[in-house]
Design a protein around this motif. Sequence first.
Motif, PDB file in Angstrom:
ATOM      1  N   TRP A 106       0.815  -1.222   0.000  1.00 52.99           N
ATOM      2  CA  TRP A 106       0.000   0.000   0.000  1.00 52.99           C
ATOM      3  C   TRP A 106       0.847   1.270   0.000  1.00 52.99           C
ATOM      4  O   TRP A 106       0.330   2.352   0.221  1.00 52.99           O
ATOM      5  CB  TRP A 106      -0.957   0.002   1.199  1.00 52.99           C
ATOM      6  CG  TRP A 106      -2.026  -1.022   1.038  1.00 52.99           C
ATOM      7  CD1 TRP A 106      -2.183  -2.164   1.760  1.00 52.99           C
ATOM      8  CD2 TRP A 106      -3.089  -1.015   0.065  1.00 52.99           C
ATOM      9  NE1 TRP A 106      -3.276  -2.872   1.292  1.00 52.99           N
ATOM     10  CE2 TRP A 106      -3.855  -2.181   0.261  1.00 52.99           C
ATOM     11  CE3 TRP A 106      -3.471  -0.141  -0.954  1.00 52.99           C
ATOM     12  CZ2 TRP A 106      -4.969  -2.499  -0.526  1.00 52.99           C
ATOM     13  CZ3 TRP A 106      -4.575  -0.453  -1.726  1.00 52.99           C
ATOM     14  CH2 TRP A 106      -5.314  -1.612  -1.510  1.00 52.99           C
ATOM     15  N   HIS A 112     -16.844   2.617  -3.891  1.00 54.25           N
ATOM     16  CA  HIS A 112     -15.438   2.548  -4.322  1.00 54.25           C
ATOM     17  C   HIS A 112     -15.307   3.049  -5.764  1.00 54.25           C
ATOM     18  O   HIS A 112     -14.315   3.663  -6.135  1.00 54.25           O
ATOM     19  CB  HIS A 112     -14.891   1.123  -4.198  1.00 54.25           C
ATOM     20  CG  HIS A 112     -14.555   0.752  -2.785  1.00 54.25           C
ATOM     21  ND1 HIS A 112     -14.506  -0.546  -2.332  1.00 54.25           N
ATOM     22  CD2 HIS A 112     -14.231   1.515  -1.710  1.00 54.25           C
ATOM     23  CE1 HIS A 112     -14.174  -0.560  -1.050  1.00 54.25           C
ATOM     24  NE2 HIS A 112     -14.008   0.682  -0.654  1.00 54.25           N
ATOM     25  N   SER A 147     -14.782  11.678  -6.422  1.00 55.19           N
ATOM     26  CA  SER A 147     -16.108  12.304  -6.361  1.00 55.19           C
ATOM     27  C   SER A 147     -16.064  13.815  -6.552  1.00 55.19           C
ATOM     28  O   SER A 147     -15.041  14.464  -6.311  1.00 55.19           O
ATOM     29  CB  SER A 147     -16.731  11.993  -5.004  1.00 55.19           C
ATOM     30  OG  SER A 147     -15.992  12.664  -3.996  1.00 55.19           O
ATOM     31  N   HIS A 201      -8.406   7.755  -2.239  1.00 54.85           N
ATOM     32  CA  HIS A 201      -9.543   7.790  -3.172  1.00 54.85           C
ATOM     33  C   HIS A 201      -9.197   7.279  -4.564  1.00 54.85           C
ATOM     34  O   HIS A 201     -10.103   6.947  -5.343  1.00 54.85           O
ATOM     35  CB  HIS A 201     -10.102   9.215  -3.262  1.00 54.85           C
ATOM     36  CG  HIS A 201     -10.884   9.634  -2.044  1.00 54.85           C
ATOM     37  ND1 HIS A 201     -12.249   9.692  -2.031  1.00 54.85           N
ATOM     38  CD2 HIS A 201     -10.484   9.984  -0.797  1.00 54.85           C
ATOM     39  CE1 HIS A 201     -12.671  10.082  -0.833  1.00 54.85           C
ATOM     40  NE2 HIS A 201     -11.617  10.262  -0.057  1.00 54.85           N
ATOM     41  N   VAL A 258      -6.380  -1.129  -8.063  1.00 55.65           N
ATOM     42  CA  VAL A 258      -5.961  -0.560  -6.774  1.00 55.65           C
ATOM     43  C   VAL A 258      -5.768  -1.680  -5.746  1.00 55.65           C
ATOM     44  O   VAL A 258      -4.787  -1.709  -5.014  1.00 55.65           O
ATOM     45  CB  VAL A 258      -7.006   0.469  -6.268  1.00 55.65           C
ATOM     46  CG1 VAL A 258      -6.748   0.829  -4.813  1.00 55.65           C
ATOM     47  CG2 VAL A 258      -7.025   1.704  -7.153  1.00 55.65           C
ATOM     48  N   HIS A 303      -9.188   2.619   5.742  1.00 51.40           N
ATOM     49  CA  HIS A 303     -10.307   2.744   6.689  1.00 51.40           C
ATOM     50  C   HIS A 303      -9.865   2.830   8.152  1.00 51.40           C
ATOM     51  O   HIS A 303     -10.686   2.663   9.045  1.00 51.40           O
ATOM     52  CB  HIS A 303     -11.302   1.593   6.500  1.00 51.40           C
ATOM     53  CG  HIS A 303     -12.111   1.727   5.240  1.00 51.40           C
ATOM     54  ND1 HIS A 303     -13.175   2.583   5.137  1.00 51.40           N
ATOM     55  CD2 HIS A 303     -11.993   1.135   4.028  1.00 51.40           C
ATOM     56  CE1 HIS A 303     -13.696   2.496   3.919  1.00 51.40           C
ATOM     57  NE2 HIS A 303     -12.996   1.635   3.228  1.00 51.40           N
ATOM     58  N   GLN A 361     -14.891  -8.313   5.236  1.00 51.63           N
ATOM     59  CA  GLN A 361     -15.291  -8.938   3.971  1.00 51.63           C
ATOM     60  C   GLN A 361     -16.565  -9.755   4.150  1.00 51.63           C
ATOM     61  O   GLN A 361     -17.432  -9.772   3.263  1.00 51.63           O
ATOM     62  CB  GLN A 361     -14.166  -9.851   3.450  1.00 51.63           C
ATOM     63  CG  GLN A 361     -12.933  -9.117   2.923  1.00 51.63           C
ATOM     64  CD  GLN A 361     -11.934  -8.768   4.017  1.00 51.63           C
ATOM     65  OE1 GLN A 361     -12.288  -8.605   5.185  1.00 51.63           O
ATOM     66  NE2 GLN A 361     -10.671  -8.653   3.663  1.00 51.63           N
ATOM     67  N   HIS A 387     -19.281  -7.029   4.156  1.00 54.51           N
ATOM     68  CA  HIS A 387     -19.311  -6.070   3.040  1.00 54.51           C
ATOM     69  C   HIS A 387     -19.023  -6.702   1.691  1.00 54.51           C
ATOM     70  O   HIS A 387     -19.220  -6.064   0.658  1.00 54.51           O
ATOM     71  CB  HIS A 387     -18.348  -4.915   3.310  1.00 54.51           C
ATOM     72  CG  HIS A 387     -18.797  -4.041   4.446  1.00 54.51           C
ATOM     73  ND1 HIS A 387     -19.894  -3.223   4.343  1.00 54.51           N
ATOM     74  CD2 HIS A 387     -18.339  -3.903   5.717  1.00 54.51           C
ATOM     75  CE1 HIS A 387     -20.078  -2.589   5.498  1.00 54.51           C
ATOM     76  NE2 HIS A 387     -19.153  -2.984   6.352  1.00 54.51           N
ATOM     77  N   PHE A 412     -19.618  -3.876  -1.269  1.00 51.97           N
ATOM     78  CA  PHE A 412     -19.128  -2.780  -0.423  1.00 51.97           C
ATOM     79  C   PHE A 412     -20.262  -1.828  -0.029  1.00 51.97           C
ATOM     80  O   PHE A 412     -20.120  -0.616  -0.126  1.00 51.97           O
ATOM     81  CB  PHE A 412     -18.004  -2.003  -1.122  1.00 51.97           C
ATOM     82  CG  PHE A 412     -16.837  -2.846  -1.547  1.00 51.97           C
ATOM     83  CD1 PHE A 412     -15.968  -3.374  -0.610  1.00 51.97           C
ATOM     84  CD2 PHE A 412     -16.606  -3.122  -2.892  1.00 51.97           C
ATOM     85  CE1 PHE A 412     -14.872  -4.144  -0.994  1.00 51.97           C
ATOM     86  CE2 PHE A 412     -15.523  -3.899  -3.289  1.00 51.97           C
ATOM     87  CZ  PHE A 412     -14.658  -4.408  -2.342  1.00 51.97           C
ATOM     88  N   ARG A 413     -21.409  -2.392   0.376  1.00 49.78           N
ATOM     89  CA  ARG A 413     -22.520  -1.514   0.775  1.00 49.78           C
ATOM     90  C   ARG A 413     -22.397  -1.138   2.243  1.00 49.78           C
ATOM     91  O   ARG A 413     -22.000  -1.954   3.059  1.00 49.78           O
ATOM     92  CB  ARG A 413     -23.855  -2.222   0.549  1.00 49.78           C
ATOM     93  CG  ARG A 413     -24.177  -2.333  -0.926  1.00 49.78           C
ATOM     94  CD  ARG A 413     -25.532  -2.959  -1.150  1.00 49.78           C
ATOM     95  NE  ARG A 413     -25.728  -3.159  -2.576  1.00 49.78           N
ATOM     96  CZ  ARG A 413     -26.397  -4.197  -3.092  1.00 49.78           C
ATOM     97  NH1 ARG A 413     -26.922  -5.112  -2.308  1.00 49.78           N
ATOM     98  NH2 ARG A 413     -26.530  -4.282  -4.395  1.00 49.78           N
ATOM     99  N   HIS A 453     -24.912   4.112   3.139  1.00 49.71           N
ATOM    100  CA  HIS A 453     -25.704   4.706   2.060  1.00 49.71           C
ATOM    101  C   HIS A 453     -26.774   3.759   1.530  1.00 49.71           C
ATOM    102  O   HIS A 453     -27.570   4.130   0.669  1.00 49.71           O
ATOM    103  CB  HIS A 453     -24.799   5.158   0.906  1.00 49.71           C
ATOM    104  CG  HIS A 453     -23.955   6.339   1.255  1.00 49.71           C
ATOM    105  ND1 HIS A 453     -22.806   6.233   1.999  1.00 49.71           N
ATOM    106  CD2 HIS A 453     -24.124   7.657   1.002  1.00 49.71           C
ATOM    107  CE1 HIS A 453     -22.297   7.438   2.163  1.00 49.71           C
ATOM    108  NE2 HIS A 453     -23.071   8.311   1.578  1.00 49.71           N
TER     109      HIS A 453
END
Length: 399
Positions: free
Chosen positions: A30, A73, A78, A100, A151, A197, A230, A233, A241-242, A245
């Motif tokens: 990373w 993701h 955005s 991002h 990514v 995160h 995991q 999500h 990945f909900r 929202h």
Amino acid sequence: MIRRVLCYLGLMLTAGLLIAADYSLPAAYWDAPRAKNQSGAMHNWSDLEQNLRPEACAQCHYEQFDAWKGSLHAQAYSNGMVGQFPTIGHTSGNRCLSCHAPLQEQAYTDAEDMMASLQLKLTHPEAVDADADLERMADIPLRHTGVSCAVCHVRDFQRYGPPRAGSSKTGHIKTDVHGGFRASRDFEQSNFCASCHQFPQRRAINGKPLENTVREWEQSSFASKGITCQACHMPFRRHLFRGIHDPETVRKGVSIKAWRNADGMAEIEIHSTGVGHAFPTYVTPRVVVKASALDHHGKPLKTWAWDIVREVEYRQQWVELRDTRIMPGEKRRYQVDAPPPGTSSVHFTVQVIPDYFYRGLYQRLLQQQPDELSKKLLQAAKKHTHETEFTLFEQTVRL
Ligand code: HEC
Ligand code: HEC
Ligand code: HEC
Ligand code: HEC
Ligand code: HEC
């Protein structure tokens, strides 16, 4: 006999060692990640294998693409983030991109590169083609695809992933395509999500970093039961990945009931049964529990509101104003006391405002009269924060 038992033990130990010798992801996985190699090409690979766009992966991994394209993701580059860049500049912008859109291939080379990308974002708001048509997106830079396939899965052109479903084999696995892949159990661990995160403890505010999701999870019973990020999500490895929202995801995470208690008062209880961290985990959403006392015509006589939030504010440095979030397993009750005379029922609602903090932030930034480009991007972002609000629960309790 003893010799046979010893022999057996020996075999088991060797087998144990073989299983334990798991293949770990490179330590710098990373660290300024780069999806291409030094020369930027693999000369014996097809164009498709070298293409890092999610639509390219989709040609062979459609299921993952189909789920991921609807996730946040895929939206991580955005309007609300890039609308701040003309003011803070491309160097600071690149620091934001480190979560991002973190690949070196996604970074801005200079201010001009950044401004061109923002113009393109206004005219082409879609980052990916929903039907995975490669041609249609050929001119859109990879950075617009945010936290996309490469990514998490590609370094130096090599693919990294979990062991094949149902297999425990790790390390290099040969296949006909893209030089095979490297399988590691690290993909199945909560720590895999930590680089974006979880903030380090040294940046704590009132003892807790601004993003503390992995630590919150570690302290929950889900960690001891081996229920990872995991598992919730990415159920069955689906790339959904909900989170907050998505009304369905939130409904599955908490159970809510309202009733008239033994004292004849109205009460509501929120029990966090399936959230693997604080509800909500971030400082940006706000959940509002409201009660209104109604007379027998349904006319409101009095209202109450309780916020479920970790509220922070920036005053030279971040300060925490309050933390009323519900921890995993916790039951929280709110009681309506002393309803006015004439109250015949109490109406409860639980409202979720996933982008509460950002709504206020965009409002403040817009008041500072930004340039035309920022203004358009921030206006679009602000409008979006209203669209994501929803009612989680609603019930009337007769008294
Ligand atoms: C031409 C088809 C093709 C393309 C294009 C392709 N892949 Fe693959 N990929 C495969 C095949 C075949 C396998 C091996 C599956 C197996 O044998 O289990 C694989 C395996 C993988 C795995 C390992 C799966 C596991 O079980 O852990 C990952 C991760 C992966 N690919 C990611 C990607 C990404 C990311 C892209 C786009 C940048 C991509 N692939 C593009 C065909 C493709
Ligand atoms: C945020 C990181 C992330 C992104 C983005 C992401 N993946 Fe994954 N992917 C994972 C993780 C983690 C797993 C393993 C999940 C598990 O074992 O529960 C996985 C598993 C896979 C697998 C193996 C699936 C299986 O059923 O065995 C493939 C193939 C794959 N991803 C391809 C893709 C493709 C293609 C994209 C883009 C459309 C993508 N991934 C985007 C993290 C990511
Ligand atoms: C490279 C950085 C990165 C990694 C790795 C990553 N995420 Fe994310 N994630 C983000 C960003 C950035 C967002 C916010 C996207 C947006 O809305 O702009 C996000 C959003 C989410 C959301 C949606 C939250 C909401 O508000 O509804 C969920 C759920 C999530 N991530 C889960 C995971 C899980 C689980 C993993 C590990 C398997 C993971 N992420 C790995 C960067 C990352
Ligand atoms: C350590 C990783 C990380 C860094 C660095 C980071 N973010 Fe984020 N950001 C996230 C995650 C994770 C989310 C999703 C959390 C949520 O849903 O509230 C997010 C959400 C957002 C959102 C709301 C969703 C959206 O995309 O519209 C905005 C705006 C945003 N970030 C802007 C920024 C800006 C501006 C910077 C740089 C000053 C930045 N971020 C740096 C991880 C990061
Ligand atoms: C037991 C299931 C479960 C586990 C385990 C879990 N989550 Fe969640 N997560 C949820 C539910 C349900 C929500 C929606 C409610 C909420 O927002 O708290 C959610 C929401 C989120 C959000 C949305 C933002 C917010 O403020 O809530 C992010 C980001 C997220 N999870 C990341 C993670 C990461 C990273 C991990 C692992 C460290 C993880 N989750 C572990 C169930 C889980």
